[in-house]
Design a protein around this motif. Structure first.
Motif, mmCIF file in Angstrom:
data_model
loop_
_atom_site.group_PDB
_atom_site.id
_atom_site.type_symbol
_atom_site.label_atom_id
_atom_site.label_comp_id
_atom_site.label_asym_id
_atom_site.label_seq_id
_atom_site.Cartn_x
_atom_site.Cartn_y
_atom_site.Cartn_z
ATOM 1 N N GLY A 92 0.840 -1.350 -0.115
ATOM 2 C CA GLY A 92 -0.047 -0.088 -0.033
ATOM 3 C C GLY A 92 0.786 1.042 0.004
ATOM 4 N N ARG A 93 0.333 2.503 0.499
ATOM 5 C CA ARG A 93 1.007 3.641 0.151
ATOM 6 C C ARG A 93 0.543 4.479 1.675
ATOM 7 N N LEU A 94 1.428 5.094 2.194
ATOM 8 C CA LEU A 94 1.410 5.826 3.397
ATOM 9 C C LEU A 94 1.986 7.292 3.212
ATOM 10 N N ALA A 95 0.984 8.390 3.086
ATOM 11 C CA ALA A 95 1.584 9.595 2.932
ATOM 12 C C ALA A 95 1.489 10.282 4.062
ATOM 13 N N ILE A 96 2.853 10.815 4.601
ATOM 14 C CA ILE A 96 3.161 11.344 5.858
ATOM 15 C C ILE A 96 3.634 12.755 5.430
ATOM 16 N N ARG A 97 2.867 13.612 6.476
ATOM 17 C CA ARG A 97 3.522 14.968 6.517
ATOM 18 C C ARG A 97 4.168 15.322 7.808
ATOM 19 N N TYR A 98 5.133 16.275 7.829
ATOM 20 C CA TYR A 98 5.708 16.650 9.225
ATOM 21 C C TYR A 98 6.486 17.759 9.164
ATOM 22 N N PHE A 99 6.845 18.636 10.409
ATOM 23 C CA PHE A 99 7.268 19.873 10.223
ATOM 24 C C PHE A 99 8.699 19.438 10.524
ATOM 25 N N ALA A 100 9.508 20.831 10.507
ATOM 26 C CA ALA A 100 11.031 20.720 10.216
ATOM 27 C C ALA A 100 11.774 20.081 11.367
ATOM 28 N N THR A 101 11.473 20.304 12.676
ATOM 29 C CA THR A 101 11.931 19.788 13.801
ATOM 30 C C THR A 101 12.020 18.369 13.895
ATOM 31 N N ALA A 102 10.500 18.128 13.999
ATOM 32 C CA ALA A 102 10.409 16.754 13.729
ATOM 33 C C ALA A 102 11.007 15.724 12.937
ATOM 34 N N ARG A 115 9.993 0.983 7.861
ATOM 35 C CA ARG A 115 10.377 0.185 6.497
ATOM 36 C C ARG A 115 10.939 -1.114 7.007
ATOM 37 N N ALA A 116 11.433 -1.290 7.916
ATOM 38 C CA ALA A 116 11.830 -2.667 8.351
ATOM 39 C C ALA A 116 10.748 -3.392 8.687
ATOM 40 N N GLU A 117 9.789 -2.986 9.233
ATOM 41 C CA GLU A 117 8.374 -3.903 9.365
ATOM 42 C C GLU A 117 7.450 -4.064 8.394
ATOM 43 N N TYR A 118 7.449 -3.078 7.590
ATOM 44 C CA TYR A 118 6.407 -3.109 6.253
ATOM 45 C C TYR A 118 7.276 -2.628 4.966
ATOM 46 N N PRO A 119 8.312 -3.359 4.590
ATOM 47 C CA PRO A 119 8.907 -2.856 3.396
ATOM 48 C C PRO A 119 8.319 -2.701 2.240
ATOM 49 N N GLY A 120 7.082 -3.374 1.947
ATOM 50 C CA GLY A 120 6.346 -3.244 0.766
ATOM 51 C C GLY A 120 5.670 -2.092 0.742
ATOM 52 N N VAL A 121 5.354 -1.088 1.900
ATOM 53 C CA VAL A 121 4.480 0.033 1.849
ATOM 54 C C VAL A 121 5.308 1.126 1.217
ATOM 55 N N GLN A 122 4.886 1.720 0.348
ATOM 56 C CA GLN A 122 5.219 2.974 -0.188
ATOM 57 C C GLN A 122 5.014 4.167 0.462
ATOM 58 N N LEU A 123 6.068 4.642 1.172
ATOM 59 C CA LEU A 123 5.942 6.115 1.743
ATOM 60 C C LEU A 123 6.072 7.316 0.787
ATOM 61 N N ASP A 124 5.277 8.155 1.089
ATOM 62 C CA ASP A 124 5.307 9.586 0.599
ATOM 63 C C ASP A 124 5.366 10.665 1.597
ATOM 64 N N LEU A 125 6.528 11.095 1.668
ATOM 65 C CA LEU A 125 7.152 11.967 2.940
ATOM 66 C C LEU A 125 7.341 13.255 2.415
ATOM 67 N N ARG A 126 6.753 14.382 2.952
ATOM 68 C CA ARG A 126 6.860 15.664 2.563
ATOM 69 C C ARG A 126 6.995 16.747 4.019
ATOM 70 N N LEU A 127 7.774 17.680 3.871
ATOM 71 C CA LEU A 127 8.116 18.608 4.875
ATOM 72 C C LEU A 127 7.134 19.857 4.612
ATOM 73 N N LEU A 128 6.060 19.917 5.586
ATOM 74 C CA LEU A 128 5.306 21.147 5.504
ATOM 75 C C LEU A 128 5.035 21.821 6.903
ATOM 76 N N GLU A 129 4.775 23.153 7.179
ATOM 77 C CA GLU A 129 4.113 23.770 8.189
ATOM 78 C C GLU A 129 3.064 22.958 8.652
ATOM 79 N N PRO A 130 2.726 23.046 9.792
ATOM 80 C CA PRO A 130 1.613 22.532 10.487
ATOM 81 C C PRO A 130 0.352 23.377 9.957
ATOM 82 N N VAL A 131 0.165 24.529 9.497
ATOM 83 C CA VAL A 131 -1.195 24.933 9.062
ATOM 84 C C VAL A 131 -1.028 24.478 7.613
#
Length: 300
Positions: A92-102, A115-131
């Protein structure tokens, strides 16, 4: 429209060479198999089998459909397997958003564990402000956002999970008289020149302003910068003081010291904003668990 189950029956008969053998293999009665084949021939509009001695063999049309049935069955088996993997969270796919210090200290070890537990899951990671991150969860563009959020929240389709509290510390020049204290009262900073490290208004600045208001003053911002590291550099140069959350402290700056704050201690709550349509994904549940376990020690 040809029925897939009847195509499977045809394939079983052709493979075994007889209706009785196919019936045993499939767990049906021979009469049930014969009825399925008769219906399939009506659907196809042509004979599919012909008798040979005590068995049967496919007509050209039967051989053709049997070959296609093999492909269809293989695809169905693959679809069932992939569906099982998806339901179990292995793909599957998991879209994750996070702020800079996190993103600097909290997200990387959590993503590595995911990734170690679910290597087949595609990750969409993007840095964004909380707002900016919260609306993406609200409209379905993201499954989860790591955000700073201090106020009440009620939006359909989104749930907030408290991860931990991130307290602020004061960065002081080493030569500052308050640097001798282990804990600094927030009111003691009322007359100091402040270096603002929040580029835009938002939940982090709201936390600071609320704490200063509770201590009876409004900070005197004499300098603006975009990040915590730069602010601490200005502090080390003796240009003022700055309040920095523990997640944003990073490496110690020569020429600056960091002290606890009290009365009150500003704290920014860190939450995971989760889309309700995604909350039952095993990979997402694992991520939330790992975020709590791998977070920076904010008690430092």
């Amino acid at each position: 429209m040809l029925d897939v189950r009847r195509l499977q029956v045809l394939r079983a008969v052709v493979s075994s060479g007889s209706i009785s053998a196919a019936a045993r293999n499939l767990g049906y009665t021979p009469s049930a198999i014969s009825q399925q084949l008769s219906t399939l021939e009506r659907e196809a509009g042509t004979a599919l089998l012909e008798r040979v001695g005590r068995g049967v063999r496919p007509t050209p049309a039967g051989a053709l459909l049997s070959q296609h049935a093999e492909v269809v069955c293989a695809q169905l088996s693959k679809a069932e397997s992939e569906l099982a993997d998806l339901k179990a969270g292995r793909t599957g796919r998991l879209a994750i958003r996070y702020f800079a210090t996190a993103g600097a200290s909290l997200v990387p070890p959590a993503v590595a564990a995911l990734r170690a537990e679910y290597p087949g899951v595609q990750l969409d990671l993007r840095l964004l402000e909380p707002v900016d991150a919260l609306p993406q969860v609200e409209n379905g563009d993201a499954d989860v956002a790591i955000v700073v959020f201090a106020g009440p929240y009620s939006k359909p389709g989104v749930e907030l999970y408290h991860l931990f509290d991130d307290p602020y510390r004061v960065a002081l020049p080493k030569s500052h008289p308050l640097a001798r204290k282990r804990v600094v009262d927030l009111a003691d900073l009322a007359d100091e020149p402040w270096i603002n490290n929040e580029g835009v208004p938002g939940p982090c600045r709201d936390v600071l302003m609320a704490a200063c208001g509770a201590a009876g003053f409004v900070p005197n911002f004499v300098m603006e910068c975009e990040d915590y590291a730069t602010a601490q550099g200005f502090v080390a140069a003796g240009l003022g003081i700055s309040l920095v959350p523990v997640l944003g402290l990073g490496a110690p700056q020569p020429g600056a010291v960091v002290r606890r704050i009290r009365n009150p201690e500003p704290i920014r709550p860190i939450h995971a904003a989760v889309s309700t349509r995604s909350r039952d994904q095993p990979a997402l549940r694992h991520l939330l668990k790992v975020l709590k376990e791998t977070r920076t020690d904010v008690a430092a």
